[in-house]
Design a protein around this motif. Structure first.
Motif, PDB file in Angstrom:
ATOM      1  N   ALA A 175       1.297  -4.160   6.752  1.00 44.52           N
ATOM      2  CA  ALA A 175       1.301  -3.877   8.186  1.00 44.52           C
ATOM      3  C   ALA A 175       1.135  -5.140   9.026  1.00 44.52           C
ATOM      4  O   ALA A 175       1.146  -5.069  10.256  1.00 44.52           O
ATOM      5  CB  ALA A 175       0.181  -2.895   8.514  1.00 44.52           C
ATOM      6  N   GLU A 176       0.974  -6.301   8.381  1.00 43.28           N
ATOM      7  CA  GLU A 176       0.847  -7.552   9.133  1.00 43.28           C
ATOM      8  C   GLU A 176       2.083  -7.752  10.004  1.00 43.28           C
ATOM      9  O   GLU A 176       3.204  -7.767   9.489  1.00 43.28           O
ATOM     10  CB  GLU A 176       0.739  -8.744   8.176  1.00 43.28           C
ATOM     11  N   PRO A 177       1.904  -7.896  11.305  1.00 40.15           N
ATOM     12  CA  PRO A 177       3.074  -8.135  12.161  1.00 40.15           C
ATOM     13  C   PRO A 177       3.905  -9.337  11.686  1.00 40.15           C
ATOM     14  O   PRO A 177       5.127  -9.357  11.829  1.00 40.15           O
ATOM     15  CB  PRO A 177       2.440  -8.404  13.530  1.00 40.15           C
ATOM     16  N   LEU A 178       3.215 -10.312  11.075  1.00 40.69           N
ATOM     17  CA  LEU A 178       3.913 -11.508  10.581  1.00 40.69           C
ATOM     18  C   LEU A 178       4.994 -11.142   9.564  1.00 40.69           C
ATOM     19  O   LEU A 178       5.993 -11.833   9.418  1.00 40.69           O
ATOM     20  CB  LEU A 178       2.872 -12.416   9.928  1.00 40.69           C
ATOM     21  N   LEU A 179       4.778 -10.028   8.820  1.00 40.67           N
ATOM     22  CA  LEU A 179       5.694  -9.647   7.747  1.00 40.67           C
ATOM     23  C   LEU A 179       6.675  -8.563   8.187  1.00 40.67           C
ATOM     24  O   LEU A 179       7.417  -8.030   7.366  1.00 40.67           O
ATOM     25  CB  LEU A 179       4.889  -9.138   6.534  1.00 40.67           C
ATOM     26  N   ALA A 180       6.642  -8.246   9.504  1.00 39.69           N
ATOM     27  CA  ALA A 180       7.444  -7.108   9.976  1.00 39.69           C
ATOM     28  C   ALA A 180       8.925  -7.288   9.622  1.00 39.69           C
ATOM     29  O   ALA A 180       9.616  -6.334   9.266  1.00 39.69           O
ATOM     30  CB  ALA A 180       7.271  -6.938  11.473  1.00 39.69           C
ATOM     31  N   GLY A 181       9.414  -8.525   9.703  1.00 37.58           N
ATOM     32  CA  GLY A 181      10.833  -8.784   9.458  1.00 37.58           C
ATOM     33  C   GLY A 181      11.255  -8.507   8.027  1.00 37.58           C
ATOM     34  O   GLY A 181      12.461  -8.369   7.744  1.00 37.58           O
ATOM     35  N   LEU A 182      10.309  -8.459   7.107  1.00 36.10           N
ATOM     36  CA  LEU A 182      10.665  -8.284   5.687  1.00 36.10           C
ATOM     37  C   LEU A 182      10.932  -6.822   5.330  1.00 36.10           C
ATOM     38  O   LEU A 182      11.439  -6.531   4.257  1.00 36.10           O
ATOM     39  CB  LEU A 182       9.523  -8.815   4.799  1.00 36.10           C
ATOM     40  N   ARG A 183      10.580  -5.926   6.244  1.00 31.35           N
ATOM     41  CA  ARG A 183      10.795  -4.481   6.019  1.00 31.35           C
ATOM     42  C   ARG A 183      10.317  -4.072   4.625  1.00 31.35           C
ATOM     43  O   ARG A 183      11.086  -3.577   3.798  1.00 31.35           O
ATOM     44  CB  ARG A 183      12.275  -4.124   6.183  1.00 31.35           C
ATOM     45  N   LEU A 184       9.051  -4.307   4.349  1.00 35.71           N
ATOM     46  CA  LEU A 184       8.490  -3.983   3.031  1.00 35.71           C
ATOM     47  C   LEU A 184       8.467  -2.472   2.813  1.00 35.71           C
ATOM     48  O   LEU A 184       8.078  -1.721   3.704  1.00 35.71           O
ATOM     49  CB  LEU A 184       7.060  -4.542   2.928  1.00 35.71           C
ATOM     50  N   ASP A 185       8.911  -2.055   1.666  1.00 32.46           N
ATOM     51  CA  ASP A 185       8.956  -0.629   1.340  1.00 32.46           C
ATOM     52  C   ASP A 185       7.551  -0.176   0.904  1.00 32.46           C
ATOM     53  O   ASP A 185       7.049  -0.625  -0.127  1.00 32.46           O
ATOM     54  CB  ASP A 185       9.971  -0.422   0.213  1.00 32.46           C
ATOM     55  N   PRO A 186       6.909   0.718   1.672  1.00 29.94           N
ATOM     56  CA  PRO A 186       5.539   1.126   1.305  1.00 29.94           C
ATOM     57  C   PRO A 186       5.490   1.755  -0.091  1.00 29.94           C
ATOM     58  O   PRO A 186       4.521   1.600  -0.823  1.00 29.94           O
ATOM     59  CB  PRO A 186       5.176   2.162   2.374  1.00 29.94           C
ATOM     60  N   GLY A 187       6.565   2.437  -0.484  1.00 32.06           N
ATOM     61  CA  GLY A 187       6.582   3.076  -1.788  1.00 32.06           C
ATOM     62  C   GLY A 187       6.527   2.070  -2.924  1.00 32.06           C
ATOM     63  O   GLY A 187       5.971   2.348  -3.999  1.00 32.06           O
ATOM     64  N   ALA A 188       7.086   0.893  -2.681  1.00 37.11           N
ATOM     65  CA  ALA A 188       7.118  -0.113  -3.737  1.00 37.11           C
ATOM     66  C   ALA A 188       5.733  -0.677  -4.024  1.00 37.11           C
ATOM     67  O   ALA A 188       5.498  -1.256  -5.084  1.00 37.11           O
ATOM     68  CB  ALA A 188       8.076  -1.241  -3.346  1.00 37.11           C
ATOM     69  N   ALA A 189       4.801  -0.514  -3.064  1.00 42.16           N
ATOM     70  CA  ALA A 189       3.444  -1.033  -3.269  1.00 42.16           C
ATOM     71  C   ALA A 189       2.787  -0.325  -4.456  1.00 42.16           C
ATOM     72  O   ALA A 189       2.119  -0.954  -5.283  1.00 42.16           O
ATOM     73  CB  ALA A 189       2.609  -0.841  -1.999  1.00 42.16           C
ATOM     74  N   ALA A 190       2.988   1.008  -4.547  1.00 38.34           N
ATOM     75  CA  ALA A 190       2.395   1.760  -5.662  1.00 38.34           C
ATOM     76  C   ALA A 190       2.986   1.273  -6.984  1.00 38.34           C
ATOM     77  O   ALA A 190       2.278   1.143  -7.995  1.00 38.34           O
ATOM     78  CB  ALA A 190       2.656   3.250  -5.476  1.00 38.34           C
ATOM     79  N   ASP A 191       4.276   0.996  -6.961  1.00 39.18           N
ATOM     80  CA  ASP A 191       4.961   0.507  -8.156  1.00 39.18           C
ATOM     81  C   ASP A 191       4.364  -0.844  -8.577  1.00 39.18           C
ATOM     82  O   ASP A 191       4.052  -1.086  -9.747  1.00 39.18           O
ATOM     83  CB  ASP A 191       6.442   0.356  -7.822  1.00 39.18           C
TER      84      ASP A 191
END
Lengths: 447, 121
Positions: A82-98
């Protein structure tokens, strides 16, 4: 009930590591092998006594098995994403569990770095704050310039007058000597200030040390929450031994803070207070009425609701007087509060000073996109005798906007609407809102 | 003889300024805090005052403001000395009525020159 996808594979891995067959474990548990197979495959949720029996059979504590550590890790990764700094990377929240499931060490490494990065940011804020506000620096610089002025004036007299009589000559030589020594002392004190500031070992005033001590304990002291608790004993020994408390004044201050904590814990026992806080949605007036405490005691008590596993909303607290001096503070991990005043003038803690008796609430949005609910009120401290002015202080609670809807103060506030938020900063020196009409000075660190 | 009052709390700076101004022919008197400076001014107004801003009891800004608001003293030329070299301090001192502004560490020559210039005015 525990989420099966997290627990099942863990049961299977542990069972195999212990060399136990599925049939053997199921027999010990009194369930069918096919049911255990479904559990291990993540197709059945489990909890309660069965989870406890499985944990016992596998020689694990329940919290090792129930995925609490994974959930914490996932929560930390979500925070990182959720860091605004990383907003451009469009991190997939589902991949965090993986990631947490397949490579937990890498996931923990990312979280560790994220925390270190946040800590550095806070350190920059604190050092910047100190460089601009620290009374020691202001005094030292003034002293240094005064010493330099005396030396320069005396040296000019000595070098410019061949016929100078012996008396004034001796006098000004003596002044140059004594002022040079004093100048060296001031310079050494300044060097020590910057050395310790760089290594983070100079906590500042005794009051700062006390705050650091409380913050280091997460504002929660389990030893003071029990019936018959006392500040004496192990806590007194810790006060004596703590490296954070470097002077008698700081140790006395910390002891006073713990005694006030103990008094608050007796007046507002943890479980009863937490229950009431949740039921009353953290309404400080209602809590004050219910426990016969004053508003400031209630606000300080709310900050201490940090018992692991039985936590209330994480609140920060700040108290400022009319001069802007910060007389009490309990920062939140993502909300640094100024030690020496000089926060953003738009903060509710200052706005409340224009509205005696009224509760000022504010959805504050920082330049990096972080949002907090600020709730502030002006309080009158014990009235001094006429004609001395009234002693007014403004007290502010702060919580993450994400949990603001759990409080009465979040009601009716559209927490999703950016338009309702007040654009604020930490303080002008570290704020990038160059267009702000309230700006008092230019930013000095990274825009 | 032109009379100069030095309002400054640092004894060594007082010693140096008293010496150079005295050597230049000025009659020098000294006040070590703001209240003492006001008493000295009202007892016998000098021709020029050298005023430190960071004085005990009553700071230099207040002394300057009271002097400039006093009909009997308002025309007194004032040289302000200070370790507070920030532009806003200088602006404030000038707005209140300082005639010259010197930041520490200053040069004796500059102070004497400013006093001499203001005494002639």
């Amino acid at each position: 009930m525990i989420s099966a996808p997290l627990v099942g594979p863990k049961i299977r891995d542990r069972r195999r590591a212990l060399g136990i067959t599925q049939t053997g474990l199921s027999a010990e548990l009194g369930i069918s092998a096919s049911y255990l197979n479904l559990i291990e495959a993540g197709k059945r949720n489990i909890g309660g006594s069965l989870l406890k029996r499985i944990a016992e059979a596998l020689g694990l504590a329940v919290d090792e098995l129930d995925g609490a550590a994974e959930r914490r890790l996932l929560g930390n990764l979500a925070e990182l994403a959720a860091e605004p700094l990383l907003a451009g990377l469009r991190l997939d929240p589902g991949a965090a569990a993986d990631l947490a499931g397949r490579h937990p060490a890498w996931a923990r490494a990312l979280v560790t770095l994220h925390r270190a990065w946040l800590e550095r940011g806070r350190a920059v804020n604190a050092l910047t704050d100190r460089l601009h506000q620290d009374p020691f620096l202001a005094d030292a610089v003034h002293d240094l310039l005064t010493r330099a002025a005396a030396i320069r004036s005396s040296a000019e007299i000595l070098e410019g007058a061949d016929g100078l009589a012996a008396d004034p000559q001796r006098r000004f030589v003596s002044i140059v000597g004594s002022e040079s020594r004093r100048l060296a002392d001031v310079a050494q004190a300044l060097a020590g200030f910057f050395d310790s500031a760089r290594t983070g070992t100079r906590p500042g005033s005794p009051a700062d040390e006390v705050e650091d001590f409380l913050f280091d304990h997460g504002n929660y002291f389990p030893a003071l929450e029990q019936a018959g608790a006392s500040v004496d004993g192990p806590l007194a020994a810790e006060l004596e031994a703590s490296p954070l408390l470097t002077s008698d004044a700081a140790r006395r201050g910390a002891r006073g803070a713990l005694e006030r904590y103990l008094a608050a814990a007796m007046l507002m026992p943890y479980e009863a207070f937490l229950g009431a806080a949740r039921r009353l949605r953290y309404d400080v007036d209602a809590l004050a009425l219910e426990f016969g405490a004053d508003l400031e005691q209630v606000c300080h008590r709310l900050v201490t609701l940090r018992r692991p596993g039985s936590e209330g909303i994480a609140f920060g607290l700040m108290r400022a007087d009319a001069s802007g001096f910060t007389s009490s503070r309990a920062p939140l991990p993502r909300l640094p509060l100024p030690r020496h005043g000089g926060a953003c003038p738009l903060w509710a803690v200052y706005q409340a000073q224009h509205s005696p008796g009224a509760i000022v609430r504010q959805l504050a949005e920082f330049p990096d996109g972080e949002r907090f609910l600020f709730v502030a009120r002006l309080l009158e401290k014990r009235a001094p005798a006429f004609p001395m002015p009234r002693r007014l202080v403004s007290l502010m609670l702060a919580c993450d906007a994400l949990v603001a809807d759990q409080t009465v103060y979040g009601e009716g506030l559209d927490l999703a609407s950016a338009a309702r938020a007040t654009p604020v900063g930490a303080n002008c020196r570290v704020c990038v809102r160059t267009e702000c009409a309230y700006r008092q000075e230019d930013p000095v660190v990274g825009a | 003889m032109t009379r100069v009052l030095i309002a400054e709390d640092d004894q060594n700076i007082v010693a140096a300024l008293s010496f150079v101004l005295g050597r230049d022919g000025f009659e020098v008197s000294v006040a070590l805090d703001g209240d003492e400076a006001l008493r000295a001014l009202r007892a016998a107004a000098p021709d020029v005052m050298v005023l430190d801003l960071m004085l005990p009891k009553r700071n230099g800004f207040e002394v300057l403001k009271l002097v400039k608001a006093d009909p009997a003293l308002g025309a007194l030329p004032v040289v302000v000395l200070t370790a507070k070299g920030q532009p806003q301090d200088r602006r404030l001192a000038e707005q209140i009525g300082a005639d010259a502004f010197m930041t520490k560490p200053f040069s004796n020559t500059d102070v004497v020159e400013a006093v001499r210039r203001l005494a002639r005015r």
